[in-house]
Design a protein around this motif. Structure first.
Motif, PDB file in Angstrom:
ATOM      1  N   ARG A   1       0.895  -1.061   0.137  1.00  0.00           N
ATOM      2  CA  ARG A   1      -0.002  -0.043  -0.080  1.00  0.00           C
ATOM      3  C   ARG A   1       0.777   1.262   0.120  1.00  0.00           C
ATOM      4  O   ARG A   1       1.746   1.473   0.662  1.00  0.00           O
ATOM      5  CB  ARG A   1      -1.005  -0.158   1.099  1.00  0.00           C
ATOM      6  CG  ARG A   1      -1.913   1.063   1.270  1.00  0.00           C
ATOM      7  CD  ARG A   1      -3.138   0.548   2.309  1.00  0.00           C
ATOM      8  NE  ARG A   1      -3.954   1.801   2.306  1.00  0.00           N
ATOM      9  CZ  ARG A   1      -4.835   2.138   1.583  1.00  0.00           C
ATOM     10  NH1 ARG A   1      -5.325   1.454   0.564  1.00  0.00           N
ATOM     11  NH2 ARG A   1      -5.664   3.278   2.005  1.00  0.00           N
TER      12      ARG A   1
ATOM     13  N   HIS B   1     -14.391   6.097 -11.111  1.00  0.00           N
ATOM     14  CA  HIS B   1     -13.451   7.085 -11.034  1.00  0.00           C
ATOM     15  C   HIS B   1     -14.069   8.537 -10.545  1.00  0.00           C
ATOM     16  O   HIS B   1     -14.930   9.129 -11.262  1.00  0.00           O
ATOM     17  CB  HIS B   1     -12.430   7.280 -12.126  1.00  0.00           C
ATOM     18  CG  HIS B   1     -11.376   8.207 -12.081  1.00  0.00           C
ATOM     19  ND1 HIS B   1     -10.989   9.065 -12.892  1.00  0.00           N
ATOM     20  CD2 HIS B   1     -10.757   8.321 -10.977  1.00  0.00           C
ATOM     21  CE1 HIS B   1     -10.049   9.718 -12.527  1.00  0.00           C
ATOM     22  NE2 HIS B   1      -9.448   9.562 -11.196  1.00  0.00           N
TER      23      HIS B   1
ATOM     24  N   GLU C   1     -16.794   0.776   1.416  1.00  0.00           N
ATOM     25  CA  GLU C   1     -15.778   1.700   1.361  1.00  0.00           C
ATOM     26  C   GLU C   1     -14.379   0.971   1.532  1.00  0.00           C
ATOM     27  O   GLU C   1     -13.565   1.743   0.947  1.00  0.00           O
ATOM     28  CB  GLU C   1     -16.044   2.897   2.031  1.00  0.00           C
ATOM     29  CG  GLU C   1     -15.923   2.683   3.534  1.00  0.00           C
ATOM     30  CD  GLU C   1     -16.269   4.158   4.127  1.00  0.00           C
ATOM     31  OE1 GLU C   1     -15.360   4.511   5.060  1.00  0.00           O
ATOM     32  OE2 GLU C   1     -16.936   5.165   3.695  1.00  0.00           O
ATOM     33  N   LYS C   2     -14.409   0.094   2.126  1.00  0.00           N
ATOM     34  CA  LYS C   2     -12.959  -0.601   2.327  1.00  0.00           C
ATOM     35  C   LYS C   2     -11.766   0.611   2.699  1.00  0.00           C
ATOM     36  O   LYS C   2     -12.179   1.249   3.520  1.00  0.00           O
ATOM     37  CB  LYS C   2     -12.576  -1.382   1.139  1.00  0.00           C
ATOM     38  CG  LYS C   2     -13.701  -2.215   0.823  1.00  0.00           C
ATOM     39  CD  LYS C   2     -13.036  -3.331  -0.339  1.00  0.00           C
ATOM     40  CE  LYS C   2     -11.972  -3.876   0.343  1.00  0.00           C
ATOM     41  NZ  LYS C   2     -11.272  -5.312  -0.251  1.00  0.00           N
ATOM     42  N   ARG C   3     -10.733   0.373   2.136  1.00  0.00           N
ATOM     43  CA  ARG C   3      -9.787   1.427   2.466  1.00  0.00           C
ATOM     44  C   ARG C   3      -9.159   1.971   1.176  1.00  0.00           C
ATOM     45  O   ARG C   3      -8.582   1.293   0.327  1.00  0.00           O
ATOM     46  CB  ARG C   3      -8.739   0.489   3.221  1.00  0.00           C
ATOM     47  CG  ARG C   3      -7.519   1.178   3.762  1.00  0.00           C
ATOM     48  CD  ARG C   3      -6.544   0.429   4.506  1.00  0.00           C
ATOM     49  NE  ARG C   3      -6.911  -0.076   5.709  1.00  0.00           N
ATOM     50  CZ  ARG C   3      -6.070  -1.056   6.370  1.00  0.00           C
ATOM     51  NH1 ARG C   3      -4.773  -1.209   5.879  1.00  0.00           N
ATOM     52  NH2 ARG C   3      -6.499  -1.349   7.591  1.00  0.00           N
ATOM     53  N   ARG C   4      -9.918   3.136   0.904  1.00  0.00           N
ATOM     54  CA  ARG C   4      -9.583   3.484  -0.461  1.00  0.00           C
ATOM     55  C   ARG C   4      -8.592   4.654  -0.293  1.00  0.00           C
ATOM     56  O   ARG C   4      -8.420   5.270   0.718  1.00  0.00           O
ATOM     57  CB  ARG C   4     -10.906   4.119  -1.076  1.00  0.00           C
ATOM     58  CG  ARG C   4     -11.924   3.087  -1.401  1.00  0.00           C
ATOM     59  CD  ARG C   4     -12.829   3.627  -2.409  1.00  0.00           C
ATOM     60  NE  ARG C   4     -13.849   2.805  -2.765  1.00  0.00           N
ATOM     61  CZ  ARG C   4     -15.040   3.209  -3.092  1.00  0.00           C
ATOM     62  NH1 ARG C   4     -15.315   4.497  -3.130  1.00  0.00           N
ATOM     63  NH2 ARG C   4     -16.007   2.355  -3.245  1.00  0.00           N
ATOM     64  N   TYR C   5      -7.768   5.001  -1.448  1.00  0.00           N
ATOM     65  CA  TYR C   5      -7.146   6.198  -1.500  1.00  0.00           C
ATOM     66  C   TYR C   5      -8.058   7.423  -1.750  1.00  0.00           C
ATOM     67  O   TYR C   5      -8.853   7.397  -3.083  1.00  0.00           O
ATOM     68  CB  TYR C   5      -6.045   6.268  -2.647  1.00  0.00           C
ATOM     69  CG  TYR C   5      -5.064   4.969  -2.275  1.00  0.00           C
ATOM     70  CD1 TYR C   5      -3.968   5.183  -1.345  1.00  0.00           C
ATOM     71  CD2 TYR C   5      -5.025   3.772  -3.170  1.00  0.00           C
ATOM     72  CE1 TYR C   5      -3.400   4.285  -1.253  1.00  0.00           C
ATOM     73  CE2 TYR C   5      -4.212   2.865  -2.961  1.00  0.00           C
ATOM     74  CZ  TYR C   5      -3.042   3.095  -2.089  1.00  0.00           C
ATOM     75  OH  TYR C   5      -2.193   2.065  -2.055  1.00  0.00           O
ATOM     76  N   GLU C   6      -8.113   8.336  -1.012  1.00  0.00           N
ATOM     77  CA  GLU C   6      -9.016   9.499  -1.436  1.00  0.00           C
ATOM     78  C   GLU C   6      -8.373  10.380  -2.171  1.00  0.00           C
ATOM     79  O   GLU C   6      -7.961  11.487  -2.176  1.00  0.00           O
ATOM     80  CB  GLU C   6      -9.533  10.045  -0.186  1.00  0.00           C
ATOM     81  CG  GLU C   6     -10.494   9.315   0.696  1.00  0.00           C
ATOM     82  CD  GLU C   6     -11.715   8.910   0.162  1.00  0.00           C
ATOM     83  OE1 GLU C   6     -12.346   9.772  -0.860  1.00  0.00           O
ATOM     84  OE2 GLU C   6     -12.286   7.780   0.369  1.00  0.00           O
TER      85      GLU C   6
ATOM     86  N   HIS D   1      -6.566   5.433  -8.390  1.00  0.00           N
ATOM     87  CA  HIS D   1      -7.901   4.714  -8.711  1.00  0.00           C
ATOM     88  C   HIS D   1      -7.527   3.308  -9.150  1.00  0.00           C
ATOM     89  O   HIS D   1      -8.444   2.389  -8.753  1.00  0.00           O
ATOM     90  CB  HIS D   1      -8.822   5.477  -9.652  1.00  0.00           C
ATOM     91  CG  HIS D   1     -10.252   4.812  -9.771  1.00  0.00           C
ATOM     92  ND1 HIS D   1     -11.036   4.654  -8.873  1.00  0.00           N
ATOM     93  CD2 HIS D   1     -10.521   4.512 -10.992  1.00  0.00           C
ATOM     94  CE1 HIS D   1     -11.990   4.231  -9.245  1.00  0.00           C
ATOM     95  NE2 HIS D   1     -11.927   3.819 -10.893  1.00  0.00           N
TER      96      HIS D   1
ATOM     97  N   ASP E   1      -7.156   1.355  -6.171  1.00  0.00           N
ATOM     98  CA  ASP E   1      -8.541   1.241  -5.632  1.00  0.00           C
ATOM     99  C   ASP E   1      -9.104  -0.110  -6.143  1.00  0.00           C
ATOM    100  O   ASP E   1      -9.803  -0.917  -5.573  1.00  0.00           O
ATOM    101  CB  ASP E   1      -9.453   2.181  -5.651  1.00  0.00           C
ATOM    102  CG  ASP E   1      -9.267   3.402  -4.369  1.00  0.00           C
ATOM    103  OD1 ASP E   1      -8.445   2.934  -3.417  1.00  0.00           O
ATOM    104  OD2 ASP E   1      -9.204   4.641  -4.848  1.00  0.00           O
TER     105      ASP E   1
ATOM    106  N   GLU F   1      -5.145  -4.513  -4.289  1.00  0.00           N
ATOM    107  CA  GLU F   1      -5.259  -5.214  -3.316  1.00  0.00           C
ATOM    108  C   GLU F   1      -4.234  -6.274  -3.495  1.00  0.00           C
ATOM    109  O   GLU F   1      -3.916  -6.742  -4.821  1.00  0.00           O
ATOM    110  CB  GLU F   1      -6.587  -5.924  -2.791  1.00  0.00           C
ATOM    111  CG  GLU F   1      -7.247  -5.054  -1.939  1.00  0.00           C
ATOM    112  CD  GLU F   1      -8.527  -4.389  -2.718  1.00  0.00           C
ATOM    113  OE1 GLU F   1      -8.808  -4.865  -3.732  1.00  0.00           O
ATOM    114  OE2 GLU F   1      -9.203  -3.332  -2.098  1.00  0.00           O
TER     115      GLU F   1
ATOM    116  N   ARG G   1     -16.529  -4.496  -9.722  1.00  0.00           N
ATOM    117  CA  ARG G   1     -15.799  -3.388 -10.284  1.00  0.00           C
ATOM    118  C   ARG G   1     -15.797  -3.342 -11.609  1.00  0.00           C
ATOM    119  O   ARG G   1     -15.260  -2.494 -12.443  1.00  0.00           O
ATOM    120  CB  ARG G   1     -14.398  -3.373  -9.671  1.00  0.00           C
ATOM    121  CG  ARG G   1     -14.276  -2.951  -8.314  1.00  0.00           C
ATOM    122  CD  ARG G   1     -13.024  -3.130  -7.582  1.00  0.00           C
ATOM    123  NE  ARG G   1     -13.096  -3.038  -6.153  1.00  0.00           N
ATOM    124  CZ  ARG G   1     -12.091  -3.496  -5.430  1.00  0.00           C
ATOM    125  NH1 ARG G   1     -10.981  -3.815  -5.704  1.00  0.00           N
ATOM    126  NH2 ARG G   1     -12.328  -3.115  -4.027  1.00  0.00           N
TER     127      ARG G   1
END
Lengths: 210, 210
Positions: A34, A118, B14-19, B26, B29, B33, B75
């Motif tokens: 990550r 996105h 939402e899990k663990r996303r990069y904002e 993305h 995202d 994983e 997805r």
DNA sequence: CCGTATCCAATAAGATACTG
DNA sequence: CAGTATCTTATTGGATACGG
């Protein structure tokens, strides 16, 4: 006691690797953790300081950033160096080989931009918008033009776009009006510049849940 | 009770996303994983069954494979389908868009092959060796030749290489003698075939620890 | 300011057993 | 075969404290 030592040694050495000779699996052993690819992205246009990385990688914590930088250094992708005096601050920079991964992960970003999930309104780093100029340029529209992308102080610019990365991206990629940011200089050239970049076509939304 | 429900709902959504609006963020995202890109790799040449994926993704556990497949399906990268009778078994296949990520992650693999830490003696999947034929082919040496890669039963082959993926890779990429596997047919053609593929040059070993 | 180290809570991954 | 369920372990993130 003995067992605990073994555990801690192993943790530092082997972590959680894919035992797979496939190049892709090894790539993920190198930069699959990550944040790792995003750290590399931030180093794409030159050395950066810890605090700058922490600021632009929204949501990363200091300890994880430290860990990622140390791992990337141990794997030969990142090097610590010191800026010449009077700055004399420590910076992190990508090695030659590390930089070679950048166009590949940039293409991964271009691929993901086709996703219906996105959200381009999220905040983005300065590096991201710059990188998007390289990945979203249309070869046809830019035929005959040489576009060179670099990080630098603006000097003798015919046009400048000033604003938050998200706002600038809105103008360059999202068709937002110039008034939403600050555009100085030759506005006609600005319009022609923007026309060089084309967002990839969206994929139809996923059939099941989002 | 209420709080627990909220937690479980959020976990699914939402899990663990990069904002981060960056395309690369993305992409991570979507397929960042653990195991996700390797699952996609396994689907690169056509639909696969659960047990086959589990077998070839050495070390993955059933629950993680289930989770990755469900995520990739949600997805829009993977689709479940059913093989026509009499097989009638359920298979997973990559969508068109999912397949578009394959050449990109393949290039990531090619990049990683330059790593001094890469160990080509580890086991590899059948798909990996096939994919390496696409990523390691030398444009110069293959000038004038059209190489098409596909998964199929061997039919009317001028040459066949038979053996474990690692052993075949040893012959094609590692210069191991033909005797280490089974090579049938036109041996001279086999030699010319092997010459089409060139491993990328290694990077000098990392300065600090390994 | 530039990091590093430590502690804690939340999640993701791994191992294993089990069910239709 | 194709997954679920459950339990354990590892990684991550957040907060905070600490040295240069």
């Amino acid at each position: 006691m003995q067992l605990e030592n073994v555990t801690s040694i192993r943790r530092g050495e082997e972590k959680r690797r894919y035992e797979d000779a496939c190049g892709l699996a090894h790539a993920l052993d190198l930069i699959g953790e990550r944040w790792a690819m995003l750290v590399l992205r931030e180093l794409a246009y030159g050395p950066r300081r810890f605090s700058g990385l922490k600021r632009d990688l929204t949501g990363i914590s200091a300890n994880v950033l430290t860990q990622r930088l140390n791992e990337l250094e141990a794997r030969g992708l990142v090097r610590r160096s010191r800026l010449p005096p009077p700055a004399s601050v420590q910076v992190y920079e990508a090695t030659q080989w590390g930089l070679e991964a950048v166009p590949v992960i940039a293409r991964l970003g271009r691929w993901a931009a086709r996703s219906p999930l996105h959200d381009p309104t999220l905040p983005m780093s300065h590096v991201s918008i710059i990188m998007s100029l390289q990945t979203l340029i249309s070869p046809e529209r830019a035929a005959g033009v040489t576009v060179r992308v670099e990080r630098n102080e603006p000097r003798d610019c015919a046009v400048t776009f000033t604003g938050s990365p998200t706002a600038v991206a809105g103008v360059i990629h999202g068709g937002a009006p110039f008034e939403t940011i600050q555009v100085d200089g030759d506005l006609d050239l600005a319009r022609r510049f923007i026309d060089l970049f084309v967002l990839p076509e969206k994929v139809e939304a996923a059939p099941a849940l989002a």
